[in-house]
Design a protein around this motif. Structure first.
Motif, PDB file in Angstrom:
ATOM      1  N   ARG A  51      46.881  -2.234  39.084  1.00  0.00           N
ATOM      2  CA  ARG A  51      46.717  -1.089  38.846  1.00  0.00           C
ATOM      3  C   ARG A  51      46.238  -0.706  37.476  1.00  0.00           C
ATOM      4  O   ARG A  51      45.381   0.100  37.089  1.00  0.00           O
ATOM      5  CB  ARG A  51      48.155  -0.291  39.056  1.00  0.00           C
ATOM      6  N   ALA A  52      46.716  -1.655  36.456  1.00  0.00           N
ATOM      7  CA  ALA A  52      46.297  -1.444  35.088  1.00  0.00           C
ATOM      8  C   ALA A  52      44.598  -1.530  34.862  1.00  0.00           C
ATOM      9  O   ALA A  52      43.885  -0.808  34.386  1.00  0.00           O
ATOM     10  CB  ALA A  52      46.992  -2.338  34.155  1.00  0.00           C
ATOM     11  N   PRO A  59      42.975  -1.504  45.893  1.00  0.00           N
ATOM     12  CA  PRO A  59      42.390  -0.567  46.918  1.00  0.00           C
ATOM     13  C   PRO A  59      43.403   0.482  47.214  1.00  0.00           C
ATOM     14  O   PRO A  59      43.124   1.534  48.076  1.00  0.00           O
ATOM     15  CB  PRO A  59      42.471  -1.538  47.990  1.00  0.00           C
ATOM     16  N   ASP A  60      44.532   0.741  46.606  1.00  0.00           N
ATOM     17  CA  ASP A  60      45.365   1.823  46.846  1.00  0.00           C
ATOM     18  C   ASP A  60      45.281   2.983  45.820  1.00  0.00           C
ATOM     19  O   ASP A  60      45.897   3.640  45.843  1.00  0.00           O
ATOM     20  CB  ASP A  60      46.841   1.363  46.938  1.00  0.00           C
ATOM     21  N   TYR A  96      38.698   6.519  44.522  1.00  0.00           N
ATOM     22  CA  TYR A  96      37.832   6.850  45.789  1.00  0.00           C
ATOM     23  C   TYR A  96      37.428   8.220  45.726  1.00  0.00           C
ATOM     24  O   TYR A  96      36.304   8.929  45.902  1.00  0.00           O
ATOM     25  CB  TYR A  96      38.826   6.828  46.980  1.00  0.00           C
ATOM     26  N   GLN A  97      38.534   9.488  45.061  1.00  0.00           N
ATOM     27  CA  GLN A  97      37.993  10.742  44.877  1.00  0.00           C
ATOM     28  C   GLN A  97      36.829  10.731  44.045  1.00  0.00           C
ATOM     29  O   GLN A  97      35.910  11.659  44.072  1.00  0.00           O
ATOM     30  CB  GLN A  97      39.288  11.405  44.483  1.00  0.00           C
ATOM     31  N   LEU A  98      36.983  10.104  42.787  1.00  0.00           N
ATOM     32  CA  LEU A  98      35.859  10.140  42.010  1.00  0.00           C
ATOM     33  C   LEU A  98      34.444   9.445  42.303  1.00  0.00           C
ATOM     34  O   LEU A  98      33.364   9.867  42.231  1.00  0.00           O
ATOM     35  CB  LEU A  98      36.244   9.623  40.544  1.00  0.00           C
ATOM     36  N   ARG A 114      45.324   2.155  54.881  1.00  0.00           N
ATOM     37  CA  ARG A 114      46.410   1.693  54.134  1.00  0.00           C
ATOM     38  C   ARG A 114      47.209   2.970  53.652  1.00  0.00           C
ATOM     39  O   ARG A 114      48.539   2.934  53.110  1.00  0.00           O
ATOM     40  CB  ARG A 114      45.635   1.199  52.872  1.00  0.00           C
ATOM     41  N   CYS A 115      46.516   4.290  53.721  1.00  0.00           N
ATOM     42  CA  CYS A 115      47.406   5.332  53.073  1.00  0.00           C
ATOM     43  C   CYS A 115      47.184   6.247  54.147  1.00  0.00           C
ATOM     44  O   CYS A 115      46.250   7.055  54.427  1.00  0.00           O
ATOM     45  CB  CYS A 115      46.539   5.707  51.732  1.00  0.00           C
TER      46      CYS A 115
END
Length: 220
Positions: free
Chosen positions: A20-21, A54-55, A60-62, A86-87
């Motif tokens: 995540r970082a 990937p989460d 993804y939105q950008l 995944r979501c």
């Protein structure tokens, strides 16, 4: 239901080894590049963010508008399909998939994607419009009621063109009146203004010559 959509809907969420970082840092750099106008480079960093985690839905939105602006819709579909595996609650991904499938003329898949999205946000006019158009394309019996539902929901002035398109599609589904009935209705409309004049002189109009005895028959 296509095999791919079935897999997305019914598969168990997948866990990933995520960083995540790094994903956040790649996204930060991508955003700075996008703001400076370097969109192609920005997209590269957003995609690196997705690969790192990937989460991380923000990436993804950008990336989505940049995939579209570079006409890399196939990449957008692939990445969003993976995200929805995944979501389950990433509503934006289902909406985007519906629009992307529709643009790719994969209308059955578009119907399924919009159904998932509208299951979460049932009264969003844009999604209802997209769903209606996909139903029209597949000749689905629900198309007419969905168009009517869209028209009931849509009241934004800036979406007047979409309302007009929905109204046009709806009119195409309304069967033309029987020609004889249409002629009868036109005749009634022509005669209607004369009704008052006819009624005013009705008793006089009923008077006629008798049957030879010189008398008159008067209307009641």
């Amino acid at each position: 239901m296509t095999t791919l959509i079935a897999a997305i809907l019914f598969a168990k969420p997948v866990s990933a080894g995520a960083d995540r970082a790094n994903a956040r840092e790649f996204t930060r750099i991508g955003t700075a590049l996008a703001e400076s106008g370097a969109l192609k480079e920005a997209l590269t960093f957003y995609q690196q963010a997705i690969e790192s985690d990937p989460d991380y839905t923000e990436a993804y939105q950008l990336a989505l508008p940049l995939w579209l602006s570079t006409k890399d819709e196939a990449r957008a579909i692939t990445e969003l399909e993976r995200l929805t595996l995944r979501c389950r609650n990433c509503a934006f991904a289902w909406y985007a998939l519906g629009a992307l499938y529709r643009r790719a003329e994969q209308y059955n898949s578009a119907v399924l994607a919009y159904e998932v999205y509208l299951g979460r946000r049932p009264n969003e006019p844009d999604a209802v419009f997209g769903f209606a158009m996909a139903l029209v394309a597949t000749k689905d019996a629900r198309a007419k009621e969905t168009l009517e539902r869209y028209l009931a929901l849509e009241d934004r002035a800036e979406r007047a063109d979409y309302r007009a398109e929905a109204e046009r599609r709806l009119a195409e589904m309304t069967p033309a009146a029987d020609p004889q009935v249409a002629r009868a209705l036109r005749l009634l409309r022509m005669v209607a203004p004369l009704r008052g004049w006819v009624m005013a002189f009705w008793p006089k109009a009923l008077r006629t010559t008798g049957d030879g005895d010189g008398g008159e028959i008067h209307g009641s």
